[in-house]
Design an enzyme around this catalytic site. Structure first.
Site, PDB file in Angstrom:
ATOM      1  N   SER A   1       0.841  -1.198   0.000  1.00 41.92           N
ATOM      2  CA  SER A   1       0.000   0.000   0.000  1.00 41.92           C
ATOM      3  C   SER A   1       0.874   1.244   0.000  1.00 41.92           C
ATOM      4  O   SER A   1       1.979   1.244   0.566  1.00 41.92           O
ATOM      5  CB  SER A   1      -0.860  -0.020   1.266  1.00 41.92           C
ATOM      6  OG  SER A   1      -1.429   1.234   1.491  1.00 41.92           O
TER       7      SER A   1
ATOM      8  N   TYR B   1      -2.036  -1.065  10.808  1.00 41.59           N
ATOM      9  CA  TYR B   1      -2.272  -1.644   9.479  1.00 41.59           C
ATOM     10  C   TYR B   1      -1.107  -1.299   8.545  1.00 41.59           C
ATOM     11  O   TYR B   1      -0.500  -2.181   7.924  1.00 41.59           O
ATOM     12  CB  TYR B   1      -3.602  -1.129   8.892  1.00 41.59           C
ATOM     13  CG  TYR B   1      -3.696  -1.364   7.407  1.00 41.59           C
ATOM     14  CD1 TYR B   1      -3.837  -2.649   6.894  1.00 41.59           C
ATOM     15  CD2 TYR B   1      -3.607  -0.302   6.499  1.00 41.59           C
ATOM     16  CE1 TYR B   1      -3.890  -2.873   5.520  1.00 41.59           C
ATOM     17  CE2 TYR B   1      -3.665  -0.519   5.136  1.00 41.59           C
ATOM     18  CZ  TYR B   1      -3.808  -1.798   4.650  1.00 41.59           C
ATOM     19  OH  TYR B   1      -3.843  -2.023   3.287  1.00 41.59           O
TER      20      TYR B   1
ATOM     21  N   LYS C   1       2.043  -3.681   6.810  1.00 42.91           N
ATOM     22  CA  LYS C   1       2.425  -3.766   5.389  1.00 42.91           C
ATOM     23  C   LYS C   1       3.935  -3.530   5.244  1.00 42.91           C
ATOM     24  O   LYS C   1       4.619  -4.218   4.491  1.00 42.91           O
ATOM     25  CB  LYS C   1       1.653  -2.741   4.555  1.00 42.91           C
ATOM     26  CG  LYS C   1       0.171  -3.052   4.408  1.00 42.91           C
ATOM     27  CD  LYS C   1      -0.051  -4.250   3.497  1.00 42.91           C
ATOM     28  CE  LYS C   1      -1.490  -4.680   3.443  1.00 42.91           C
ATOM     29  NZ  LYS C   1      -1.705  -5.973   2.812  1.00 42.91           N
TER      30      LYS C   1
HETATM   31  P1  NAD Z   1     -10.874  -7.521   1.386  1.00 41.38           P
HETATM   32  O1  NAD Z   1     -11.057  -7.494   2.849  1.00 41.38           O
HETATM   33  O2  NAD Z   1     -12.065  -7.332   0.526  1.00 41.38           O
HETATM   34  O3  NAD Z   1     -10.158  -8.876   0.949  1.00 41.38           O
HETATM   35  C1  NAD Z   1      -9.225  -9.537   1.778  1.00 41.38           C
HETATM   36  C2  NAD Z   1      -9.627 -11.004   1.827  1.00 41.38           C
HETATM   37  O4  NAD Z   1      -8.702 -11.728   2.626  1.00 41.38           O
HETATM   38  C3  NAD Z   1     -11.017 -11.227   2.443  1.00 41.38           C
HETATM   39  O5  NAD Z   1     -11.768 -12.053   1.589  1.00 41.38           O
HETATM   40  C4  NAD Z   1     -10.725 -11.908   3.779  1.00 41.38           C
HETATM   41  O6  NAD Z   1     -11.761 -12.791   4.143  1.00 41.38           O
HETATM   42  C5  NAD Z   1      -9.418 -12.612   3.477  1.00 41.38           C
HETATM   43  N1  NAD Z   1      -8.561 -12.859   4.633  1.00 41.38           N
HETATM   44  C6  NAD Z   1      -8.161 -11.975   5.579  1.00 41.38           C
HETATM   45  N2  NAD Z   1      -7.344 -12.584   6.460  1.00 41.38           N
HETATM   46  C7  NAD Z   1      -7.225 -13.859   6.064  1.00 41.38           C
HETATM   47  C8  NAD Z   1      -6.518 -14.973   6.577  1.00 41.38           C
HETATM   48  N3  NAD Z   1      -5.776 -14.904   7.676  1.00 41.38           N
HETATM   49  N4  NAD Z   1      -6.616 -16.159   5.914  1.00 41.38           N
HETATM   50  C9  NAD Z   1      -7.372 -16.269   4.798  1.00 41.38           C
HETATM   51  N5  NAD Z   1      -8.062 -15.249   4.281  1.00 41.38           N
HETATM   52  C10 NAD Z   1      -7.981 -14.044   4.908  1.00 41.38           C
HETATM   53  O7  NAD Z   1      -9.759  -6.422   1.030  1.00 41.38           O
HETATM   54  P2  NAD Z   1      -9.270  -5.894  -0.398  1.00 41.38           P
HETATM   55  O8  NAD Z   1      -9.681  -4.459  -0.515  1.00 41.38           O
HETATM   56  O9  NAD Z   1      -9.632  -6.849  -1.459  1.00 41.38           O
HETATM   57  O10 NAD Z   1      -7.698  -5.890  -0.157  1.00 41.38           O
HETATM   58  C11 NAD Z   1      -6.870  -6.944  -0.586  1.00 41.38           C
HETATM   59  C12 NAD Z   1      -5.442  -6.653  -0.156  1.00 41.38           C
HETATM   60  O11 NAD Z   1      -5.024  -5.404  -0.692  1.00 41.38           O
HETATM   61  C13 NAD Z   1      -5.286  -6.529   1.362  1.00 41.38           C
HETATM   62  O12 NAD Z   1      -4.067  -7.127   1.736  1.00 41.38           O
HETATM   63  C14 NAD Z   1      -5.239  -5.029   1.582  1.00 41.38           C
HETATM   64  O13 NAD Z   1      -4.529  -4.690   2.738  1.00 41.38           O
HETATM   65  C15 NAD Z   1      -4.522  -4.567   0.329  1.00 41.38           C
HETATM   66  N6  NAD Z   1      -4.797  -3.153   0.010  1.00 41.38           N
HETATM   67  C16 NAD Z   1      -6.098  -2.757  -0.159  1.00 41.38           C
HETATM   68  C17 NAD Z   1      -6.369  -1.414  -0.421  1.00 41.38           C
HETATM   69  C18 NAD Z   1      -7.789  -0.939  -0.583  1.00 41.38           C
HETATM   70  O14 NAD Z   1      -8.020   0.267  -0.526  1.00 41.38           O
HETATM   71  N7  NAD Z   1      -8.758  -1.822  -0.819  1.00 41.38           N
HETATM   72  C19 NAD Z   1      -5.326  -0.483  -0.517  1.00 41.38           C
HETATM   73  C20 NAD Z   1      -4.017  -0.940  -0.365  1.00 41.38           C
HETATM   74  C21 NAD Z   1      -3.758  -2.284  -0.101  1.00 41.38           C
HETATM   75  N1  UFG Z   2     -12.813  10.987   3.229  1.00 44.17           N
HETATM   76  C1  UFG Z   2     -13.852  11.807   3.595  1.00 44.17           C
HETATM   77  N2  UFG Z   2     -14.955  11.247   4.162  1.00 44.17           N
HETATM   78  C2  UFG Z   2     -15.086   9.913   4.375  1.00 44.17           C
HETATM   79  C3  UFG Z   2     -14.015   9.060   4.001  1.00 44.17           C
HETATM   80  C4  UFG Z   2     -12.885   9.638   3.436  1.00 44.17           C
HETATM   81  O1  UFG Z   2     -13.786  13.019   3.421  1.00 44.17           O
HETATM   82  O2  UFG Z   2     -16.110   9.465   4.910  1.00 44.17           O
HETATM   83  C5  UFG Z   2     -11.631  11.582   2.580  1.00 44.17           C
HETATM   84  C6  UFG Z   2     -10.339  11.331   3.342  1.00 44.17           C
HETATM   85  O3  UFG Z   2     -10.141  12.334   4.312  1.00 44.17           O
HETATM   86  C7  UFG Z   2      -9.311  11.351   2.200  1.00 44.17           C
HETATM   87  C8  UFG Z   2     -10.080  10.788   1.001  1.00 44.17           C
HETATM   88  O4  UFG Z   2     -11.462  10.953   1.328  1.00 44.17           O
HETATM   89  O5  UFG Z   2      -8.960  12.688   1.897  1.00 44.17           O
HETATM   90  C9  UFG Z   2      -9.809   9.297   0.759  1.00 44.17           C
HETATM   91  O6  UFG Z   2     -10.022   8.582   1.973  1.00 44.17           O
HETATM   92  P1  UFG Z   2     -10.114   6.979   2.008  1.00 44.17           P
HETATM   93  O7  UFG Z   2     -10.416   6.595   3.403  1.00 44.17           O
HETATM   94  O8  UFG Z   2     -11.037   6.506   0.940  1.00 44.17           O
HETATM   95  O9  UFG Z   2      -8.667   6.525   1.564  1.00 44.17           O
HETATM   96  P2  UFG Z   2      -7.239   6.812   2.222  1.00 44.17           P
HETATM   97  O10 UFG Z   2      -6.416   7.511   1.206  1.00 44.17           O
HETATM   98  O11 UFG Z   2      -7.367   7.446   3.534  1.00 44.17           O
HETATM   99  O12 UFG Z   2      -6.707   5.337   2.484  1.00 44.17           O
HETATM  100  C10 UFG Z   2      -6.701   4.335   1.480  1.00 44.17           C
HETATM  101  C11 UFG Z   2      -6.900   2.977   2.145  1.00 44.17           C
HETATM  102  C12 UFG Z   2      -5.721   2.633   2.997  1.00 44.17           C
HETATM  103  C13 UFG Z   2      -4.475   2.741   2.207  1.00 44.17           C
HETATM  104  C14 UFG Z   2      -4.363   4.101   1.580  1.00 44.17           C
HETATM  105  C15 UFG Z   2      -3.153   4.214   0.700  1.00 44.17           C
HETATM  106  O13 UFG Z   2      -8.044   2.984   2.950  1.00 44.17           O
HETATM  107  O14 UFG Z   2      -5.837   1.297   3.418  1.00 44.17           O
HETATM  108  O15 UFG Z   2      -5.519   4.366   0.785  1.00 44.17           O
HETATM  109  O16 UFG Z   2      -3.137   3.166  -0.190  1.00 44.17           O
HETATM  110  F1  UFG Z   2      -3.424   2.517   3.006  1.00 44.17           F
END
Ligand code: NAD
Ligand code: UFG
Length: 346
Positions: free
Chosen positions: A127, A152, A156
């Protein structure tokens, strides 16, 4: 014809399910391990429907060594796409042990079993949060991985360190079959598959902007709180680099294609290289949905930075990848998923 078999951890989740579609469509065989702690297996049924192909699903935890060993015994896995993890920033501050246990110990168990079975290719979901709060808004991969503001983000960064050490150990020992590791640092994934069949299905009230706005648009939530209106940005609200989830998973396919040619551990940003403010996202939703999004500007959220976006140049140069979808398509696809499935997979 490609018949390599890929193990997708967390394949039932938001990004993992989109990756499964792309892999099946590109003729890979897919095995999913997911404990369904933040997802439902319905997503996988829908993946199979979209792709017109089936996959193998094992409901298990990646910390379960025996379950993993069974998978590697039964399947000739070429590489692992490692999505499984917990991802809620606020929750990680309340439950740090659970986050480190799941994300860090989970990856340790996974890589230990992979090494045991001689499967040493992994693509990891990292991330942009690993960059912490640098003095720049445009993030390049050579910025230090330092200063993540919550457990979190730290989990990572820790996993990145562990994976770098695995690669380094193989360099030191001149291993005949070294680790090949790609760390993909996601910016802000949004959107959904164009079919509207799969998408993001957060539990409870969404923490992230786009799921929140789309639930306001569909009438499930009343009003968005905009966190901060006095940032030094184009309109005072936070700016982020939003990337369509299908573009994001295509980056994983490019990373997969880059494996098999060398060794080591490389990190790439996956982002569009352009930021949008919260108000610009609201305006895009109003344009696409033809609905008014109620919002109010409130105090800044702790831990937020004003602005960030990716420099995605390295992924273009080395993986041949760049985003293709623009903001309106991201919002239209989010909206199709949300309006066709107002209660998610339920
Ligand atoms: P998500 O929660 O939808 O998917 C994660 C999946 O992993 C889920 O299906 C959950 O049930 C499974 N899981 C969690 N822990 C587990 C375990 N111990 N064993 C087996 N399964 C497990 O999340 P996502 O948005 O699809 O994110 C996927 C990956 O990308 C994550 O590692 C997350 O940290 C990373 N990531 C997501 C974002 C975002 O904004 N969505 C941003 C940066 C990084
Ligand atoms: N925001 C609002 N209102 C809300 C939610 C978010 O104004 O209810 C704003 C936040 O302040 C930010 C922007 O919208 O300015 C985006 O916020 P998000 O929560 O959607 O995303 P972030 O950039 O804070 O974080 C995301 C993921 C993290 C990841 C990060 C960088 O949630 O897991 O991107 O990859 F680490």
């Amino acid at each position: 014809m490609n018949r390599q078999k890929i193990l997708v951890t967390g394949g039932a989740g938001y990004i993992g399910s989109h990756a499964c579609v792309e892999l099946l469509q590109e003729n890979y065989d897919v095995v999913v391990i997911d404990n369904l702690s933040n997802s439902k297996s319905d997503s996988l049924a829908r993946v199979e429907k979209i792709a017109g192909k089936s996959l193998t699903f094992v409901q298990a935890d990646i910390r379960d060594k025996q379950a993993l060993s069974n998978i590697f015994t039964a399947h000739d896995i070429y590489a692992v796409m490692h999505f499984a993890g917990l991802k809620a920033v606020g929750e990680s501050c309340e439950q740090p042990i659970r986050y480190y246990q799941n994300n860090v110990c989970g990856t340790l168990t996974l890589t230990e079993v992979m090494e045991q079975f001689g499967v040493k290719k992994i693509i990891f979901s990292s991330s942009a949060t690993v960059y912490g709060e640098p003095d720049t808004v445009k993030y390049t991969e050579d910025l230090p991985v330092f200063g993540a503001t919550n457990p979190y983000g730290k989990s990572k960064a820790m996993v990145e360190d562990i994976l770098k050490d695995l690669a380094q150990a193989d360099v030191l020992s001149n291993a005949s079959k070294p680790w090949e590791i790609v760390l993909l640092r996601y910016f802000n994934p949004i959107g959904a598959h164009i079919s509207g069949l799969i998408g993001e299905d957060p539990n409870g009230i969404p923490n992230n902007l786009v799921p929140y706005v789309s639930q306001v648009a569909v009438g499930k939530l009343e009003q968005l709180s905009v966190f901060g209106g006095d940032y030094p940005t184009i309109d005072g609200t936070g700016v982020r680099d939003y990337i369509h989830v299908v573009d994001l998973v295509k980056g994983h396919l490019c990373a997969l294609n880059s494996l098999g040619k060398g060794s080591g551990c490389k990190a790439y940003n996956l982002g569009a290289g352009k930021g949008y403010s919260v108000l610009e996202i609201i305006a895009a939703f109003e344009r696409i949905t033809e609905k008014t999004i109620q919002y109010k500007i409130v105090a800044r959220r702790t831990g937020d930075v004003a602005e960030n976006y990716a420099d995605p140049g390295l992924a273009l140069r080395e993986l041949g990848w760049k985003t293709e979808k623009q903001l309106d398509e991201m919002v239209a696809d989010t909206w199709r998923w949300q309006s066709q499935n107002p209660s998610g997979y339920e």
